[in-house]
Design an enzyme around this catalytic site. Structure first.
Site, PDB file in Angstrom:
ATOM      1  N   GLY A 106       7.722   2.354   2.125  1.00 24.39           N
ATOM      2  CA  GLY A 106       6.735   2.844   3.078  1.00 24.39           C
ATOM      3  C   GLY A 106       5.931   1.676   3.616  1.00 24.39           C
ATOM      4  N   CYS A 107       4.702   1.942   3.999  1.00 23.02           N
ATOM      5  CA  CYS A 107       3.834   0.891   4.532  1.00 23.02           C
ATOM      6  C   CYS A 107       3.736  -0.257   3.533  1.00 23.02           C
ATOM      7  CB  CYS A 107       2.447   1.467   4.815  1.00 23.02           C
ATOM      8  SG  CYS A 107       1.251   0.233   5.355  1.00 23.02           S
ATOM      9  N   PHE A 108       3.963  -1.467   4.016  1.00 26.19           N
ATOM     10  CA  PHE A 108       4.000  -2.607   3.093  1.00 26.19           C
ATOM     11  C   PHE A 108       2.647  -2.978   2.522  1.00 26.19           C
ATOM     12  CE2 PHE A 108       4.994  -5.452   7.090  1.00 26.19           C
ATOM     13  CZ  PHE A 108       3.748  -5.191   7.650  1.00 26.19           C
TER      14      PHE A 108
END
Length: 160
Positions: A10-12
């Site tokens: 997902g979002c890093f």
């Protein structure tokens, strides 16, 4: 031995911060992995012209923490059965994956995922692939949640 592994979940921002909080990890940075274009920007990735995944490059000492431990930690904070979605983040850049520059290591990663499959009723969708390329994300993305402690994060940073 000092090694690198690349993780997507997902979002890093959240994945990077999660591993930064682990004292066994040497360092992290965030970037765009396996892009179809050179030097992609965040805008390029979000506009779906790169097929890159938001990823974290993790540097670790395998005498201090094993790759299996790193994978176990990842699976505590992602839904590996979800396709192109983690939390509120939807899109191909948010797929889950474990990536290496070493093809022999990929076999060990796949074996670990096969073992973890026993814990899930749905099929694990986490990619296991070679790193073709990795481009550092823009500076404002690096250590984002350290700089913005109240910033968006889709994972439980306290998961052990």
């Amino acid at each position: 031995m000092i090694k690198k592994i690349y993780l997507a979940g997902g979002c890093f921002w959240g994945i990077e911060q999660y591993y930064n909080l682990n004292q066994k990890i040497i360092s992290t940075n965030v970037g765009y992995l396996n892009s179809k274009i050179d030097n992609p920007t965040y805008k390029d990735v979000c506009n779906n012209i790169t097929d890159a995944v938001e990823a974290v490059e993790l540097t670790y000492d395998d005498q201090v923490i094993s790759l299996n431990e790193i994978i176990d930690l990842l699976f505590k904070v992602i839904d590996p059965t979800s396709i192109n979605k983690q939390g509120n983040d939807i899109g191909r850049q948010y797929r889950t994956g474990i990536y290496s520059r070493d093809s022999n290591e990929l076999m060990a990663i796949q074996e670990k995922i096969n073992e973890l499959q026993n814990n899930y009723s749905k099929l694990i969708q986490t990619e296991v692939m070679l790193v073709d390329n990795y481009y550092l994300a823009e500076e404002y993305h690096q250590k984002y949640l350290e700089k913005n402690p109240n910033g968006y994060c889709h994972i439980n940073l306290k998961a052990k």
